[in-house]
Design a protein around this motif. Structure first.
Motif, PDB file in Angstrom:
ATOM      1  N   ASN A 195       0.858  -0.623   0.279  1.00  0.00           N
ATOM      2  CA  ASN A 195      -0.070  -0.261  -0.367  1.00  0.00           C
ATOM      3  C   ASN A 195       0.752   1.815  -0.348  1.00  0.00           C
ATOM      4  O   ASN A 195       0.390   2.181  -0.898  1.00  0.00           O
ATOM      5  N   PRO A 196       1.953   1.513   1.135  1.00  0.00           N
ATOM      6  CA  PRO A 196       2.475   2.957   0.588  1.00  0.00           C
ATOM      7  C   PRO A 196       3.499   2.885  -0.568  1.00  0.00           C
ATOM      8  O   PRO A 196       4.180   3.478  -1.033  1.00  0.00           O
ATOM      9  N   ILE A 197       3.881   1.895  -1.297  1.00  0.00           N
ATOM     10  CA  ILE A 197       4.574   1.613  -2.098  1.00  0.00           C
ATOM     11  C   ILE A 197       3.793   2.504  -3.720  1.00  0.00           C
ATOM     12  O   ILE A 197       3.936   3.521  -4.438  1.00  0.00           O
ATOM     13  N   ALA A 222      12.324  10.425  -9.437  1.00  0.00           N
ATOM     14  CA  ALA A 222      13.770   9.395  -8.635  1.00  0.00           C
ATOM     15  C   ALA A 222      13.187  10.806  -7.092  1.00  0.00           C
ATOM     16  O   ALA A 222      13.603  10.025  -5.943  1.00  0.00           O
ATOM     17  N   ALA A 223      13.226  12.136  -7.276  1.00  0.00           N
ATOM     18  CA  ALA A 223      13.698  13.103  -5.957  1.00  0.00           C
ATOM     19  C   ALA A 223      12.181  13.070  -5.919  1.00  0.00           C
ATOM     20  O   ALA A 223      12.271  13.265  -3.958  1.00  0.00           O
ATOM     21  N   TRP A 224      11.302  12.750  -6.006  1.00  0.00           N
ATOM     22  CA  TRP A 224      10.247  12.621  -5.329  1.00  0.00           C
ATOM     23  C   TRP A 224       9.837  11.887  -4.542  1.00  0.00           C
ATOM     24  O   TRP A 224       9.367  11.740  -3.602  1.00  0.00           O
ATOM     25  N   VAL A 225      10.221  10.566  -5.188  1.00  0.00           N
ATOM     26  CA  VAL A 225      10.201   8.858  -4.219  1.00  0.00           C
ATOM     27  C   VAL A 225      10.533   9.649  -2.753  1.00  0.00           C
ATOM     28  O   VAL A 225      10.217   8.884  -2.578  1.00  0.00           O
ATOM     29  N   GLY A 228      10.722   1.290   5.573  1.00  0.00           N
ATOM     30  CA  GLY A 228      10.950   2.658   4.609  1.00  0.00           C
ATOM     31  C   GLY A 228      12.141   2.705   3.403  1.00  0.00           C
ATOM     32  O   GLY A 228      11.448   2.653   1.963  1.00  0.00           O
ATOM     33  N   LEU A 229      13.000   1.139   3.572  1.00  0.00           N
ATOM     34  CA  LEU A 229      13.385   0.602   2.710  1.00  0.00           C
ATOM     35  C   LEU A 229      12.696   0.197   1.878  1.00  0.00           C
ATOM     36  O   LEU A 229      13.324   0.282   0.530  1.00  0.00           O
ATOM     37  N   VAL A 230      11.985  -1.023   2.207  1.00  0.00           N
ATOM     38  CA  VAL A 230      11.147  -1.915   1.091  1.00  0.00           C
ATOM     39  C   VAL A 230      10.348  -0.949   0.034  1.00  0.00           C
ATOM     40  O   VAL A 230      10.482  -1.009  -0.987  1.00  0.00           O
ATOM     41  N   THR A 231       9.294   0.189   0.992  1.00  0.00           N
ATOM     42  CA  THR A 231       8.899   1.490   0.009  1.00  0.00           C
ATOM     43  C   THR A 231      10.280   1.775  -0.686  1.00  0.00           C
ATOM     44  O   THR A 231       9.363   2.098  -1.596  1.00  0.00           O
ATOM     45  N   LEU A 232      11.050   2.124  -0.762  1.00  0.00           N
ATOM     46  CA  LEU A 232      11.929   3.036  -1.286  1.00  0.00           C
ATOM     47  C   LEU A 232      12.466   2.287  -2.949  1.00  0.00           C
ATOM     48  O   LEU A 232      12.100   2.820  -3.510  1.00  0.00           O
TER      49      LEU A 232
END
Length: 456
Positions: free
Chosen positions: A114-116, A136-139, A352-356
């Motif tokens: 969901n956060p992804i 990439a900057a927005w992500v 956070g790392l997984v979402t990134l």
């Protein structure tokens, strides 16, 4: 792209902390609409339109049928387990703990995805407004915001959520006013043109329709959150089920009107371009209402998806903490809280790392399909649990005890089978990995028999 944060259970026998039964049926329906959001179909509009060759209205209505059957099953099971409100609990206790684990593991995938997809959508939408700043900057910016707020334990209140839902509803009304004015003065459909959003013989394909439906179900994700309020509502045996059903019905009809207006304003005989697919609805707003409506709708959906992504990351971190605390995952990492903030910091940072990473590896469409893969596993499990309980175990007589859950299971199963093969393979791989974790944890913890995924 919304999620209900799991509620804390209140155990029987603790009279001093018992909850007041003060909520009425209309409270439940309002709560459900707040969870799901009045703008629910807008974020997925372009993806569904391309998948179903423009038949977005029909996919929304077909998905609603599947959800109505499943909503009845959820409501019925909430009678049996009024303090849980969880597909995991229903399946584990009515069928088998391993089945409950699979459902819980599938729910975890939903919380992580969901956060992804929220970050993906927000990044594309923000780039529409400020194209000079790269994707990439927005992500990176959105992932940092999501993670930082969850590390601080910042969560919106029910009052804020109600205010946001009211604001979204006003924006929906404004969009519809602009859209129908545009349709009446510019498009001027005549005769059968009014029905093409439901059925266009030049583009219709049953296979593509159900593929689109498998994504359109995302519109309704979160309706099961109503079952978490079983201890606070008047006459829960009646109102939980009615609240769940009426919420799905209200969201389905509202969503159908929204996408119907969008399809009439922008007939889609050809797919939306890839660069426009994720944010197609705001481009429809640009056509019917100019730059003002474009910015208003874009900003509204940005806020909605940010709220959903933050809440989903919070829910996933809490679910991982519950798994770690009960040794379904390594306790030393997942089952600990920060001594300063009492927040599962390790889980928040990992997510956070997984979402990134996931925001660069998954498209919005693939992420939505994977999320629905897990959701449908839970929906099918709840329908089977309702069938087993009311048809074979319970002495309580309910109408259509077998018909409703069987139809719910079959419709959900058929839509699940129409997910893309890539989503099915990735989803099956996720479940296989979960089963490996399950058996490894049982081997290393032979005396632990609770392996629960239920968040506490």
């Amino acid at each position: 792209m919304k999620t209900a944060v799991p509620s804390t259970e209140v155990h029987p026998g603790t009279e001093a902390v018992s909850l007041r039964r003060s909520l009425k049926l209309w409270h439940l329906i309002l709560y459900g609409i707040i969870i799901i959001q009045p703008t629910a179909p807008m974020s997925i509009y372009g993806v569904v339109s391309n998948a179903a060759r423009g038949h977005v209205v029909t996919t929304i209505l077909v998905a609603m049928v599947a959800m109505l059957f499943t909503a009845v099953s959820y409501g019925r099971m909430a009678r049996v387990y009024p303090s849980a409100g969880s597909a995991y609990t229903y399946v584990a206790k009515e069928l088998h703990p391993l089945g409950g684990y699979v459902v819980g593991w599938s729910m975890l995938m939903d919380y992580m995805l969901n956060p992804i997809i929220c970050v993906v959508w927000c990044s594309v939408a923000a780039q529409d407004i400020f194209p000079a700043i790269p994707y990439a900057a927005w992500v990176l910016a959105f992932v940092i915001v999501f993670t930082a707020l969850n590390l601080r334990g910042v969560q919106s209140s029910a009052r804020v959520n109600a205010f946001l839902a009211l604001g979204m509803s006003i924006v929906v009304v404004i969009f519809l006013a602009y859209a129908f004015h545009y349709i009446a003065t510019v498009m001027r459909p005549i005769g059968g043109a009014w029905l093409t959003p439901f059925y266009d013989p030049t583009t219709f394909s049953a296979r593509r329709l159900f593929q689109g439906t498998s994504i359109a179900v995302l519109t309704y994700i979160g309706f099961d959150g109503i079952s978490t309020m079983s201890e606070e509502v008047e006459n829960p045996q009646r109102n939980i089920m009615l609240g769940t059903v009426f919420t799905c019905l209200a969201i389905g009809l509202l969503s159908a009107v929204e996408v119907y207006a969008a399809q009439l304003a922008w007939p889609t005989r050809t797919p939306f371009p890839a660069a426009m697919e994720d944010t197609a609805f705001v481009h429809v707003a640009l056509r019917v209402g100019g730059r003002f409506l474009f910015l208003l709708l874009n900003g509204t959906l940005l806020v909605a998806n940010m709220g959903s992504g933050i809440a989903a990351q919070f829910g996933a971190a809490r679910l991982l903490y519950g798994m770690g605390r009960e040794n379904a995952l390594p306790q030393k990492f997942f089952g600990v809280l920060s001594p300063k903030t009492a927040i599962p910091r390790n889980n928040v940072l990992l997510l956070g790392l997984v979402t990134l990473t996931g925001s660069f590896l998954l498209s919005f469409e693939r992420g939505a399909e994977l999320l629905n893969f897990g959701a449908f596993i839970a929906f099918m499990g709840v329908n089977i649990a309702a069938l087993v309980h009311y048809k074979f175990r319970s002495g309580e007589k309910v109408k259509l005890a077998a018909t409703v859950p069987v139809l719910g299971f079959l419709v959900c199963g058929f839509i699940w089978l129409n997910l893309s093969h890539a989503a099915q393979l990735l989803g099956i791989a996720w479940i296989a990995f979960g089963l490996l974790v399950y058996f490894l944890m049982r081997r290393t913890k032979p005396h632990n028999s609770t392996n629960s995924l239920s968040p506490s």
